[in-house]
Design an enzyme around this catalytic site. Structure first.
Site, PDB file in Angstrom:
ATOM      1  N   CYS A   2       0.855  -1.183   0.000  1.00 34.61           N
ATOM      2  CA  CYS A   2       0.000   0.000   0.000  1.00 34.61           C
ATOM      3  C   CYS A   2       0.897   1.242   0.000  1.00 34.61           C
ATOM      4  CB  CYS A   2      -0.954   0.079   1.165  1.00 34.61           C
ATOM      5  SG  CYS A   2      -2.207  -1.199   1.152  1.00 34.61           S
ATOM      6  N   ARG A  27       4.376  -0.512  -4.455  1.00 32.97           N
ATOM      7  CA  ARG A  27       3.968  -0.963  -3.123  1.00 32.97           C
ATOM      8  C   ARG A  27       2.623  -1.680  -3.128  1.00 32.97           C
ATOM      9  NH1 ARG A  27       6.795   1.108   1.139  1.00 32.97           N
ATOM     10  NH2 ARG A  27       5.022   0.642   2.487  1.00 32.97           N
ATOM     11  N   TRP A  84      -2.782  -2.765  -1.855  1.00 31.66           N
ATOM     12  CA  TRP A  84      -2.485  -4.186  -1.954  1.00 31.66           C
ATOM     13  C   TRP A  84      -3.458  -4.830  -0.974  1.00 31.66           C
ATOM     14  CZ3 TRP A  84      -0.939  -8.209   1.241  1.00 31.66           C
ATOM     15  CH2 TRP A  84      -0.466  -9.363   0.600  1.00 31.66           C
ATOM     16  N   ASN A 110      -2.447   1.997   5.554  1.00 34.69           N
ATOM     17  CA  ASN A 110      -1.603   0.862   5.194  1.00 34.69           C
ATOM     18  C   ASN A 110      -1.384   0.066   6.469  1.00 34.69           C
ATOM     19  OD1 ASN A 110       0.436  -0.872   4.309  1.00 34.69           O
ATOM     20  ND2 ASN A 110       2.031   0.682   4.530  1.00 34.69           N
ATOM     21  N   GLY A 111      -1.671  -1.253   6.431  1.00 35.73           N
ATOM     22  CA  GLY A 111      -1.511  -2.074   7.625  1.00 35.73           C
ATOM     23  C   GLY A 111      -2.756  -2.918   7.835  1.00 35.73           C
ATOM     24  N   GLU A 495      17.452 -18.419  -5.956  1.00 39.37           N
ATOM     25  CA  GLU A 495      17.136 -17.050  -6.378  1.00 39.37           C
ATOM     26  C   GLU A 495      16.746 -17.022  -7.857  1.00 39.37           C
ATOM     27  OE1 GLU A 495      16.364 -14.429  -5.123  1.00 39.37           O
ATOM     28  OE2 GLU A 495      16.845 -12.792  -6.490  1.00 39.37           O
ATOM     29  N   LYS A 499      13.114 -15.721  -9.170  1.00 39.62           N
ATOM     30  CA  LYS A 499      12.962 -14.647 -10.157  1.00 39.62           C
ATOM     31  C   LYS A 499      12.023 -15.105 -11.278  1.00 39.62           C
ATOM     32  CE  LYS A 499      13.968 -11.878  -8.364  1.00 39.62           C
ATOM     33  NZ  LYS A 499      14.544 -11.831  -7.068  1.00 39.62           N
ATOM     34  N   GLU A 502       8.353 -15.344  -9.958  1.00 39.95           N
ATOM     35  CA  GLU A 502       7.746 -14.052  -9.630  1.00 39.95           C
ATOM     36  C   GLU A 502       7.277 -13.275 -10.843  1.00 39.95           C
ATOM     37  OE1 GLU A 502      11.008 -12.147  -7.374  1.00 39.95           O
ATOM     38  OE2 GLU A 502       9.418 -11.557  -5.993  1.00 39.95           O
ATOM     39  N   HIS A 518      17.359 -37.904  -5.801  1.00 35.46           N
ATOM     40  CA  HIS A 518      16.509 -38.408  -4.720  1.00 35.46           C
ATOM     41  C   HIS A 518      15.036 -38.067  -4.930  1.00 35.46           C
ATOM     42  CE1 HIS A 518      19.929 -39.773  -2.407  1.00 35.46           C
ATOM     43  NE2 HIS A 518      20.520 -38.594  -2.593  1.00 35.46           N
ATOM     44  N   LYS A 617       6.084  -4.728  -3.355  1.00 35.24           N
ATOM     45  CA  LYS A 617       7.425  -4.558  -2.795  1.00 35.24           C
ATOM     46  C   LYS A 617       7.245  -4.248  -1.309  1.00 35.24           C
ATOM     47  CE  LYS A 617      11.828  -3.433  -4.191  1.00 35.24           C
ATOM     48  NZ  LYS A 617      12.456  -4.644  -4.729  1.00 35.24           N
TER      49      LYS A 617
END
Ligand code: M6R
Length: 622
Positions: A2, A27, A84, A110-111, A495, A499, A502, A518, A617
């Site tokens: 947010c 955000r 968000w 935001n929260g 990583e 990437k 995402e 395995h 983010k």
């Protein structure tokens, strides 16, 4: 998570707010909205009602911008929000701001308000009508209630007091801003979620993050937990929830507005990938001693007092921590391991005053990481933060901070912060190794030399984008991919897979190369790309055997290998070449083609690279 923007001053607030929101869209981007209030007394008097002008739209900011083109928003006070979603689907109604029924009071938040169910029940029973499914809306009614109570008592209502009283009922995390049609003030409050004030001449700003402020001012005040701020054109006042004045220092931000622009690149992510040589110079700059065998870190920490290291972080930062743990173990003979922050906090961690807890974060605001830091401190550990953003919550609470100086990272997929974090861990491992006597002069000299070479080596890896693009073309139709790596490059595989997931929405998972037999080997067929990190290492022979096992099952192998390697090229169908460096430093160069590969695949699939679906983010909710 947010984005919040506020403005009060002589400009048209709508333009400033929209511009700020566009800089904070990373955000959250499932809906957006803004409110504008006209401060001009003559125009206000001419209005039939002193209601706020509001617009909200589901979807990205472009939808809000289009809606705004239909109306003229006039006024010098305003607030805006990109969302968000946590509580309630992303639609026009649940988008912020939320307004009181009479349209005179507006709140953005935001929260998460954790006790919103009981508050909502009580307020509804008292006659308040709720329009949205959000937790935020209780804040509107709580402020409205306190405001009305002041008026009923015959007092001139004080908006800041109403906000403080409302917050007395609230449990949870918030950064919020409140505006009222009858007041030339923005009232902001913070508990856990970030909020920063930008100071101007005859105008003042608010934002969740510094990039929104950079075109206007670099003089800022970071609000702390429990702060309530009143912003007027000509002054800013900060109090606690008790109304007592609090002194807050003015900081000057080092970043300039250009640093948060795309700079001619198609995407922020691509720009940030290409900034990595500069980031590495910045992370290493001034920290490699002239002796050529030592590292100089400005830390209060006594390296000899540390017996073990626990690293905690989330996502990409946690993978950087995995490399860090391997380096601390190998180079400094310090027992070190990683726990993801969301688990660490609740896992009854065994840490004490001889434990160094290293928290790693680009934003410095990730709530899981912040709470993990607090848990480590409660248990007596010494704490060190590897961070990018100055003034962030983690920067204020950690005992020591090692900044990576990566500049603003806007792309939701973290890239330059990752390599900056890896360089910081390499520095830390050499620093500990020298202090603990585990690194001889020649080993230390080789590492310091290797570190100095890194910016050029990463620049050279970045010149091979065309080769990566060809591989992306070959694998773009895959529905799933397997990434393999071992030792210090297992995190490189993790990583690389993150990437790809995402930003392209192609499923990818990473395994230690030696573990493939395995289980994951059952997945291998001609349709499944297997991306293997096969740079020089003591275990390269074993990796090559594993590659043969993939080929024997018709697997398509994409290998990351050293420029001068011939053996890997003989067995892999595709080779992504990187300059050769020491094994300990190889994760910093080996990840570069994997970042580019994810980018090139996502681009070919038409994905929104900078704003992938469902993500945001800086995750400031649990
Ligand atoms: O700001 P932080 O480094 O604390 O963020 C941690 C993660 O949320 C972040 O790395 C996330 O995994 C990124 N989307 C990875 O690209």
């Amino acid at each position: 998570m947010c984005g919040i923007v506020g403005y009060v001053g002589g400009r048209e607030a709508a333009g400033v707010i929209l511009d700020g929101l566009s800089r904070l869209e990373y955000r959250g981007y499932d809906s957006a909205g803004l409110v504008v209030s006209d401060l001009d007394p003559s125009r206000r008097a001419a209005r039939s009602a002193h209601a706020l002008q509001v617009v909200k739209r589901a979807g990205k900011l472009a939808a809000l911008r289009a809606a705004m083109a239909e109306t003229t928003f006039v006024g010098g006070l305003g607030l805006g929000h990109t969302r968000w979603a946590t509580h309630g689907r992303p639609n026009d109604v649940n988008a912020h701001p939320h307004l009181s029924e009479d349209g005179r009071l507006a709140v953005i938040h935001n929260g998460i308000i954790e006790n919103y169910v009981e508050l909502r029940e009580r307020l509804a029973a008292a006659g308040h009508t709720f329009l949205s499914e959000t937790d935020t809306e209780v804040l509107v009614h709580l402020v409205e209630e306190s405001y009305a109570a002041q008026a009923a008592a015959g007092a001139e209502p004080d908006l800041a007091r109403a906000v403080r009283e409302a917050l007395g009922h609230v449990d949870g995390a918030y950064a919020l801003v409140v505006a009222h049609a009858d007041h030339e003030v923005l009232v902001a409050a913070r508990h856990t979620s970030p909020l920063v004030i930008g100071l101007g001449q005859g105008e003042n700003y608010l934002a969740s993050d510094v990039p929104a402020l950079l075109p206007y001012t670099r003089e800022v005040i970071y609000l702390l937990d429990g702060d309530v701020a009143e912003l007027r054109r000509d002054r800013v006042r900060v109090t606690g929830l008790d109304g007592a004045q609090r002194a807050r220092p003015v900081d000057t931000v080092e970043w300039d507005a250009e640093a948060a622009e795309k700079g001619g690149y198609e995407h922020y992510m691509l720009k940030e990938i290409y900034e990595q040589p500069t980031v590495l110079q910045n992370t290493l700059g001034g920290r490699l001693a002239r002796s050529g065998t030592d590292v100089e870190l400005d830390l209060g920490l006594d390296p000899r007092s540390v017996e073990r290291v626990v690293i905690t972080a989330a996502g990409t930062a946690a993978y950087a921590g995995e490399v860090g743990a391997a380096l601390l173990t190998r180079l400094a003979r310090l027992p070190a391991h990683v726990e993801v922050a969301s688990e660490f906090r609740y896992g009854e961690p065994v840490v004490d005053e001889r434990t160094l807890c290293v928290v790693v974060s680009q934003s410095g605001e990730t709530i899981d990481t912040l709470e993990a830091l607090r848990e480590a401190k409660r248990r007596g550990a010494r704490t060190l933060a590897v961070l990018n953003v100055k003034g962030s919550s983690i920067s204020r609470e950690a005992d020591d901070v090692l900044y990576i100086h990566a500049g603003p990272e806007i792309g939701v997929a973290s890239t330059k912060a990752y390599t900056g974090m890896l360089a910081a861990f390499a520095l830390l491992a050499v620093w500990f190794g020298r202090a603990r006597g585990t690194l001889a002069d020649d080993e230390a000299a080789a590492l310091v030399h290797g570190l100095r070479e890194l910016p050029n080596q990463v620049a050279s890896a970045l010149k091979r984008r065309d080769e990566v693009a060809a591989v992306a073309e070959a694998i773009k139709g895959a529905r799933s991919a397997l990434y393999l790596g071992r030792g210090v490059n297992l995190p490189t595989a993790l990583e690389g897979a993150l990437k790809l997931k995402e930003i392209s929405y192609v499923h990818a998972e990473a395994y230690p190369t030696g573990e493939m037999k395995h289980g994951p080997i059952a997945l291998i067929d001609a349709a499944m790309p297997v991306v293997v990190v096969a740079t020089a290492s003591t275990l390269l022979d074993k990796t090559l055997s594993n590659v043969q096992e993939v080929r024997a099952r018709d697997g398509l192998v994409v290998a990351v290998a050293d420029e001068d390697d011939a053996r890997v090229a003989a067995v892999a169908q595709h080779v992504l070449r990187v300059p050769r460096t020491l094994e300990a430093l190889s994760p910093i160069v080996a990840v570069v083609p994997l970042q580019l590969l994810a980018y090139e695949v996502a681009n070919r699939l038409g994905r929104d690279v900078d704003q992938p679906r469902n993500l945001a983010k800086s995750v400031t909710v649990e």
